[in-house]
Design an enzyme around this catalytic site. Sequence first.
Site, PDB file in Angstrom:
ATOM      1  CD  GLU A 397      -1.794  -2.374   1.484  1.00 22.65           C
ATOM      2  OE1 GLU A 397      -2.682  -3.252   1.404  1.00 22.65           O
ATOM      3  OE2 GLU A 397      -0.619  -2.633   1.877  1.00 22.65           O
ATOM      4  CD  GLN A 419      -8.078  -7.273  -1.241  1.00 22.27           C
ATOM      5  OE1 GLN A 419      -7.553  -7.924  -0.341  1.00 22.27           O
ATOM      6  NE2 GLN A 419      -7.908  -7.558  -2.530  1.00 22.27           N
ATOM      7  CG  PHE A 420     -10.998  -5.176   3.570  1.00 22.32           C
ATOM      8  CD1 PHE A 420     -12.344  -5.339   3.842  1.00 22.32           C
ATOM      9  CD2 PHE A 420     -10.343  -6.158   2.852  1.00 22.32           C
ATOM     10  CE1 PHE A 420     -13.029  -6.480   3.424  1.00 22.32           C
ATOM     11  CE2 PHE A 420     -11.008  -7.301   2.420  1.00 22.32           C
ATOM     12  CZ  PHE A 420     -12.366  -7.453   2.703  1.00 22.32           C
ATOM     13  CG  ASP A 422     -10.093  -2.587   8.471  1.00 28.12           C
ATOM     14  OD1 ASP A 422     -10.873  -2.514   7.498  1.00 28.12           O
ATOM     15  OD2 ASP A 422     -10.450  -2.798   9.635  1.00 28.12           O
ATOM     16  CG  PHE A 423      -5.881  -4.063   4.312  1.00 30.39           C
ATOM     17  CD1 PHE A 423      -6.084  -4.553   5.594  1.00 30.39           C
ATOM     18  CD2 PHE A 423      -6.224  -4.875   3.238  1.00 30.39           C
ATOM     19  CE1 PHE A 423      -6.609  -5.817   5.811  1.00 30.39           C
ATOM     20  CE2 PHE A 423      -6.747  -6.143   3.446  1.00 30.39           C
ATOM     21  CZ  PHE A 423      -6.947  -6.614   4.733  1.00 30.39           C
ATOM     22  CG  HIS A 464     -11.021  -7.823   6.939  1.00 28.90           C
ATOM     23  ND1 HIS A 464     -10.351  -8.620   7.838  1.00 28.90           N
ATOM     24  CD2 HIS A 464     -10.398  -8.015   5.744  1.00 28.90           C
ATOM     25  CE1 HIS A 464      -9.376  -9.270   7.227  1.00 28.90           C
ATOM     26  NE2 HIS A 464      -9.388  -8.924   5.950  1.00 28.90           N
TER      27      HIS A 464
END
Length: 658
Positions: A397, A419-420, A422-423, A464
Amino acid sequence: MNFDRKQLTNEQLLDLYKKLIKPRLIEEKMLILIRQGKVSKWFSGIGQEAISVGLTAVLDKDEYILPMHRNLGVFTGRNIPLYRLFSQWQGKADGFTKGRDRSFHFGTQEYNIIGMISHLGPQLGVADGIALANKLKKNGKITAVFTGEGATSEGDFHEALNVASVWELPVLFVVENNGYGLSTPTNEQYRCENIADKGVGYGMESHIIDGNNILEVYNKLSDLVASMRENPRPVLLEFKTFRMRGHEEASGTKYVPQELMDMWAVKDPVTNFKEYLTAEGVLTEEYDKELRASIKKEIDTDYKKASAAPAIEADLNEELNDVYKPYTFEEVNPKGDEDNVRMIDALSQGLKQSMERHDNLVIMGQDIAEYGGAFKMTDGFVAAYGKERVRNTPICESAIVSAGMGLSINGYKAVIEMQFGDFVSTGFNPIVNYLAKVHYRWQENADVVVRMPCGAGVQAGPFHSQTNEAWFTKTPGLKVVYPAFPYDAKGLMATAINDPNPVMFFEHKALYRSMYQDVPKDYYTLPFGKAALLREGDDVTVISFGAGVHWALEALDKNPTIKADVLDLRTLQPLDTEAIFTSVRKTGKVIILQEDSLFGGVASDISAMIMEECFEQLDAPVKRVGSLESAIPFTKALEDQYLPKQRFETTLQELIAY
């Protein structure tokens, strides 16, 4: 030191010599100024000049270089007027940052130089993005990015090399191995024999070059650059050199063994090249004196010019106005037929129509190409727009956010899918320290949208399910969007992509396929900073965003006697404070609902603003409702307890009864 002039003419040799001694003479001046207390800080590149000078001499002037704070030869090699450099170092108006950043922490599109940030690593990913733009343009241009041996331990280094290798980007990764990261020697930083060895793991060509030999630097880079223009690819270069001064002047060099200092002093790039040119009959002592006198005169003249300039005076409006690049909202009204679609469909339409509207828009993210993304948001995009513009990324990321910044620097727009949401934590640094600050620092914008699939209610557990908007509303320079309905999501997505500033775009996963609405088929935009008044009433003001809006409406439906103004904020930065204050002054009571845990969240700041601006109109304390002060659990019973949905209804009833 062995010099090989190959086919270089006397004129070329003398030009390299002139370019080599200019940064050395400037540094000698700076060391005097430091001792006189006229300069506060200096990062010396004495002993390393051949690398910056040789590389800059090889590249075209319109090819981007991303230097660090020991690469003065890049700036002088691009012929930046010295008074502008002195002004930058003194925080004067003729510098490049309006006094907002120091030394070499700046960039300039005029000279195709993109300056560093103190976190070092992100600039490597930025180089990837610049090179990607060059590759998409098919212009044959090379990008060069500097780093030190210490920064090769950062994750950004490995991510950037991996991305460049996978995407075959024409980047020269220039590692100046000068033996020490501040005071930490290389044997305490890594265990491989050479940094160049790390290229093997990325399938990347690498070379070791004597960084003190200006002709070796120039000749090898000339060959490499010519080859890369024919066969675009990344190359890792390790330049063996040494830093003869401290990390910065105040730190000194007491930690360096004297025999090491003596060994490298003999390898001084300026002294050795001068002796070679003299022995070759290319340089005379008389010409050397004339050349040095001329450069010293230029240095003294430009230093006096910079010093005579007035100090910058603080201008509050200018400071605040420069946080974002000015942008005039482009209103496109919806027209034509509508379809009843889900939130995810509306967002996908917004992305598609923006891809058609902006042929310089690139979408990047994990599994977004043929697979269509984790939520199938980009399903069919590759067939429509090609893999050059719809790019699967490795799981990195930080480098991809940085690459988005590089695309923006080189004339492209970028949409990056986490993608989420959170990431995003693994891409946090370039967002809050690069994208957010870059326009304020040196008037470069970050035309990047970061998509954030977020939120609980789908039993996805602690990694997530976060809704972490408060991480970014705190950071000046970012815009934060958080729609609750398909219609808003599509129009706000279009605006986010049009806006040249960095936008964090939150998309609640639980709404993706559960929320339907009639949405125009055609392209349209919606303004930032305008809340939607969904219902009107005199009893209470309800403020929320995202899934919280639907929880609030559901609670009001269950309590039909409560007549409420319901404000869907839609964007959190900019925030529609006017709509908030107008409603609160009318109703006298207010409750703010957020999905995030309560402490330090958006609701807290809105509550404080209301207390400051509307205190005399309040008939009850401002109420905030949020999730528990814990991580988000997996099991439904625990997740239901965590979320504020049920507590909101109880608190609302208590507020009405106050």
